[in-house]
Design a protein around this motif. Sequence first.
Motif, PDB file in Angstrom:
ATOM      1  N   ARG A 131       0.956  -0.896   0.135  1.00 23.65           N
ATOM      2  CA  ARG A 131      -0.531  -0.217  -0.251  1.00 23.65           C
ATOM      3  C   ARG A 131       0.737   1.152   0.300  1.00 23.65           C
ATOM      4  O   ARG A 131      -0.018   2.026  -0.924  1.00 23.65           O
ATOM      5  CB  ARG A 131      -1.139  -0.216   1.365  1.00 23.65           C
ATOM      6  N   GLN A 132       1.487   1.132   0.810  1.00 20.32           N
ATOM      7  CA  GLN A 132       2.412   2.489   0.643  1.00 20.32           C
ATOM      8  C   GLN A 132       3.869   2.403  -0.521  1.00 20.32           C
ATOM      9  O   GLN A 132       4.556   3.345  -0.428  1.00 20.32           O
ATOM     10  CB  GLN A 132       3.309   2.678   2.954  1.00 20.32           C
ATOM     11  N   GLY A 133       3.321   1.355  -1.008  1.00 18.03           N
ATOM     12  CA  GLY A 133       4.410   1.683  -2.537  1.00 18.03           C
ATOM     13  C   GLY A 133       6.376   1.754  -2.440  1.00 18.03           C
ATOM     14  O   GLY A 133       7.084   2.269  -3.358  1.00 18.03           O
ATOM     15  N   PHE A 134       6.895   1.362  -1.407  1.00 11.12           N
ATOM     16  CA  PHE A 134       8.194   0.758  -1.377  1.00 11.12           C
ATOM     17  C   PHE A 134       8.756  -0.008  -2.766  1.00 11.12           C
ATOM     18  O   PHE A 134       8.452  -0.723  -2.561  1.00 11.12           O
ATOM     19  CB  PHE A 134       8.363  -0.064   0.529  1.00 11.12           C
ATOM     20  N   THR A 135      10.234   0.231  -3.014  1.00 15.23           N
ATOM     21  CA  THR A 135      10.352  -0.098  -3.555  1.00 15.23           C
ATOM     22  C   THR A 135      12.096  -0.690  -3.364  1.00 15.23           C
ATOM     23  O   THR A 135      12.213   0.054  -2.136  1.00 15.23           O
ATOM     24  CB  THR A 135      10.605   0.816  -5.088  1.00 15.23           C
ATOM     25  N   GLY A 136      12.663  -1.162  -4.494  1.00 17.60           N
ATOM     26  CA  GLY A 136      13.373  -1.699  -4.106  1.00 17.60           C
ATOM     27  C   GLY A 136      14.545  -2.702  -2.810  1.00 17.60           C
ATOM     28  O   GLY A 136      15.650  -1.827  -2.410  1.00 17.60           O
ATOM     29  N   LEU A 137      13.251  -2.961  -2.178  1.00 21.02           N
ATOM     30  CA  LEU A 137      13.914  -3.775  -0.976  1.00 21.02           C
ATOM     31  C   LEU A 137      14.386  -5.310  -1.646  1.00 21.02           C
ATOM     32  O   LEU A 137      14.073  -5.428  -2.481  1.00 21.02           O
ATOM     33  CB  LEU A 137      12.511  -4.902  -0.342  1.00 21.02           C
ATOM     34  N   THR A 138      15.786  -6.009  -0.003  1.00 20.84           N
ATOM     35  CA  THR A 138      16.009  -7.440  -0.252  1.00 20.84           C
ATOM     36  C   THR A 138      15.067  -7.898   0.710  1.00 20.84           C
ATOM     37  O   THR A 138      14.754  -7.646   1.547  1.00 20.84           O
ATOM     38  CB  THR A 138      17.415  -6.982  -0.412  1.00 20.84           C
ATOM     39  N   LEU A 139      13.905  -8.867   0.495  1.00 25.64           N
ATOM     40  CA  LEU A 139      13.623  -9.362   0.983  1.00 25.64           C
ATOM     41  C   LEU A 139      13.995 -11.080   2.200  1.00 25.64           C
ATOM     42  O   LEU A 139      14.445 -11.882   0.412  1.00 25.64           O
ATOM     43  CB  LEU A 139      12.539 -10.219   0.663  1.00 25.64           C
ATOM     44  N   ALA A 140      14.379 -11.123   3.080  1.00 26.60           N
ATOM     45  CA  ALA A 140      14.459 -12.315   2.816  1.00 26.60           C
ATOM     46  C   ALA A 140      14.065 -13.292   3.747  1.00 26.60           C
ATOM     47  O   ALA A 140      12.815 -12.500   4.344  1.00 26.60           O
ATOM     48  CB  ALA A 140      15.861 -12.273   4.229  1.00 26.60           C
ATOM     49  N   ARG A 141      13.253 -14.567   3.002  1.00 25.31           N
ATOM     50  CA  ARG A 141      12.018 -15.432   3.836  1.00 25.31           C
ATOM     51  C   ARG A 141      12.739 -16.986   3.770  1.00 25.31           C
ATOM     52  O   ARG A 141      12.848 -17.045   2.794  1.00 25.31           O
ATOM     53  CB  ARG A 141      10.750 -14.895   2.555  1.00 25.31           C
ATOM     54  N   MET A 142      12.600 -17.318   5.183  1.00 25.79           N
ATOM     55  CA  MET A 142      13.095 -18.694   4.667  1.00 25.79           C
ATOM     56  C   MET A 142      11.987 -20.014   3.985  1.00 25.79           C
ATOM     57  O   MET A 142      12.693 -20.711   2.830  1.00 25.79           O
ATOM     58  CB  MET A 142      13.244 -18.797   6.387  1.00 25.79           C
ATOM     59  N   SER A 143      11.131 -19.608   4.155  1.00 26.87           N
ATOM     60  CA  SER A 143      10.473 -20.069   2.906  1.00 26.87           C
ATOM     61  C   SER A 143       9.357 -19.663   1.960  1.00 26.87           C
ATOM     62  O   SER A 143       8.609 -18.794   2.858  1.00 26.87           O
ATOM     63  CB  SER A 143       9.246 -21.067   3.835  1.00 26.87           C
TER      64      SER A 143
END
Length: 306
Positions: A42-54
């Motif tokens: 919703r807040q429109g953030f970009t360029g993120l690196t997402l860490a997610r084990m599964s």
Amino acid sequence: MPTDKRLSLTEAIARYVHDGQTMALEGFGHLVPNAAAHEIIRQGFTGLTLARMSGDTLIDQLLAAGCVKKLIASFVANSSAGSLHELRRRIEHQDPEPLEFEEYSMGGMVARYAAGAARLPFAPIRSCTGSDLVALNPMIKSVTDPYGGGRIHVVPALNPDVSIIHAQRADRAGNIQAWGMLGIQQEVAFAGGSVIVTVEEIVADDVVRSDPNRTIVPSHVVDAVVVCPRGAHPAPVQGYYDRDDHFQREWSERARDAAALREWIDRHIRGTADHDGFLAGLGADYWNRLAVGERLSAPVDYGRRR
């Protein structure tokens, strides 16, 4: 008087999330912070690196919304319900653009978070031995065991700029209590720079004090605690609601069509003001089939001084 760390989900995400950060959104099949992921969209953030084990629908949604440029993960699929088709489009066909993917075993991700929580530079791990991951991921290195055990693989510590987890309950100060399958929640919180925790309910201080062993993350680690009922859906929360298998299976079909996936995001996430709006869109009767019966644990006597 304890510090009151309660914020709305909108406030917490706006305050602690920024473009370009490395972010952990964790919960292993249970206690997944899906509502927080929606607010990031919703807040429109970009360029993120997402860490997610599964992997799960959360990854597909953040990718399709244009929030994530890199994924750090191990298992990537829609659990037993099928594939994550947006993720597959990115990796297999670079559609609509390539995705940088840093892959580890599940044990490797656990070791990275544990090292990050302990503020160590790396952690040794055996599970990479004989695996193709060593050739695919240059971040997995080999060192000599200083105690004479030969060569051993190591993985770097993972310290996200912001860690977001979900739990059953907390007090106003952010003492976080959870039960059931806890996964890597505690280590992720301790590893994070900033820590946001969404919970099913905020309870009185005395409730938390009455059962201190359920506190998996103490308040001094937490920056914001957000009351967010049904904030893990479609993942389950022990004692509150069941896993929404219908949603997961439906997602695997919906996400095959990139346009349909983006239309769903525009309608159900961007088209709602907040998490309450998302829930309202599902309908009041939606939760009847996800309801769980009561099964209380036996009481524990902690004792006290006379």
